[in-house]
Design an enzyme around this catalytic site. Sequence first.
Site, PDB file in Angstrom:
ATOM      1  CD  GLU A  67      -2.631  -1.148   2.633  1.00 26.39           C
ATOM      2  OE1 GLU A  67      -2.675  -0.113   3.314  1.00 26.39           O
ATOM      3  OE2 GLU A  67      -3.211  -2.193   2.939  1.00 26.39           O
ATOM      4  CB  CYS A  84       3.016  -2.485  16.421  1.00 27.76           C
ATOM      5  SG  CYS A  84       4.760  -2.156  16.117  1.00 27.76           S
ATOM      6  CB  CYS A 128       0.158  -1.924  13.460  1.00 26.22           C
ATOM      7  SG  CYS A 128       0.580  -1.916  11.720  1.00 26.22           S
ATOM      8  N   GLY A 155       5.550  -2.379   6.822  1.00 25.22           N
ATOM      9  CA  GLY A 155       6.924  -2.841   6.959  1.00 25.22           C
ATOM     10  C   GLY A 155       7.743  -1.966   7.881  1.00 25.22           C
ATOM     11  CD  GLU A 156      11.505  -0.812  11.511  1.00 26.11           C
ATOM     12  OE1 GLU A 156      10.572  -0.332  12.162  1.00 26.11           O
ATOM     13  OE2 GLU A 156      12.520  -0.152  11.176  1.00 26.11           O
ATOM     14  CB  SER A 215       8.708   6.131  10.309  1.00 24.48           C
ATOM     15  OG  SER A 215       8.096   5.784  11.522  1.00 24.48           O
ATOM     16  CG  LEU A 219       8.558   6.854  22.494  1.00 22.21           C
ATOM     17  CD1 LEU A 219       9.818   6.011  22.579  1.00 22.21           C
ATOM     18  CD2 LEU A 219       8.780   8.209  23.148  1.00 22.21           C
ATOM     19  CG  HIS A 220       3.507   4.479  19.201  1.00 22.32           C
ATOM     20  ND1 HIS A 220       3.182   5.672  18.581  1.00 22.32           N
ATOM     21  CD2 HIS A 220       3.875   3.636  18.195  1.00 22.32           C
ATOM     22  CE1 HIS A 220       3.335   5.545  17.278  1.00 22.32           C
ATOM     23  NE2 HIS A 220       3.763   4.337  17.024  1.00 22.32           N
ATOM     24  CG  ASN A 246      -7.162   5.720  10.626  1.00 20.75           C
ATOM     25  OD1 ASN A 246      -8.349   5.414  10.650  1.00 20.75           O
ATOM     26  ND2 ASN A 246      -6.567   6.230   9.566  1.00 20.75           N
ATOM     27  CB  CYS A 301      -0.062   1.154   7.447  1.00 17.99           C
ATOM     28  SG  CYS A 301       0.650   0.410   8.889  1.00 17.99           S
TER      29      CYS A 301
END
Length: 342
Positions: free
Chosen positions: A88, A112, A115, A155-156, A187, A211-212, A286, A329
């Site tokens: 995406e 995560c 996510c 993805g990371e 990111s 971070l979150h 979201n 995402c």
Amino acid sequence: MNIYGFTYAQLEEYLRQHGEKVSKAPFIYQGLYKKQIDSLLDVPDIRLSLREQLASDFSLALPRLVQQTDGDDTVKFLFSLQDGSLIEAVLMRQAYGNSLCISSQVGCNMACAFCQSGRFKKVRNLQPAELTGQIIYIQKRLHLAISNVVLMGIGEPFDNYDNVMQFLEIISHPRGLALGARHITVSTCGLVPQIEQYALHPSHGLLAISLHAPDDETRSRLMPINRRYPVTQLMNAARTCIQNTGKKVMLEYVMLQEINDHPRQAQLLADLIGADDFHVNLIPYNETQNLNFTQSSRERILAFYDVLKKNHITVTMRREFGSSVNAACGQLRADYEKQQNT
Ligand code: SF4
């Protein structure tokens, strides 16, 4: 070989190996990225035999658009790659230009909790040409100029470090897309060794860290990577990046009701940052269909924001992009695959 995965230096090497002058490389790069040619036979200002050689050695394949969803301020693209993998990208129209958020892997292993993408295990890394291809497709087929690129999709990026670094070299080259470091953001969820490596390349774009949560207990619950690289170690790596590059590091903080949005946690975050050059970006969550998290109320976000402000922390609240187009995402891919299976 896909030419969109070639750095300028690799292109020069190709020319050398074929007994050609490296002075041809600017024409090829300009043809690809400025004129956006559809065939290597159309590269301007080089002789036909070299154009034919290029056309037989390289492909100009781009991802195939499977679905496009238009919202007020966002357009979401679902792409299929040559092996049928789905990824995406999200276009965000902003006052200062078009930003494109792209994917770096097929799936993601970071798991995560909040996510949707984390539910699809990583299948493979994207190749440099597949990273560049997401931008070229939008520019070429939709005639939209992209002024900012953000690696924050599926993805990371630092789990695909070498390909991502090659991609950054391609898109920042002055004869190519010429995107400056301030127009690129990578990111990461917090892979410390790669952050330290990235810090050695100040020309390669800004760093954002998801971070979150300011404490290990909450963060480990939300992001399993925190068990490997806890908050203090992560912040030390981020500080190294600030010192080496002279640029601010963005701390992304998605606001989850009753999980990480208490004023006490805002104070902890402020203490963690101290006087260092971080920028906190508060993001309304979201809400996706199948995950048990709720977006923080506006009051709680504002209270959190106020604590940071009182502590003289640079903080912004991101507008909620794309809730009307399934822009969280991984959400578009999940919906599409569900439709295909019914
Ligand atoms: S938030 Fe990013 S790193 Fe975490 S699971 Fe989702 S795509 Fe992977």
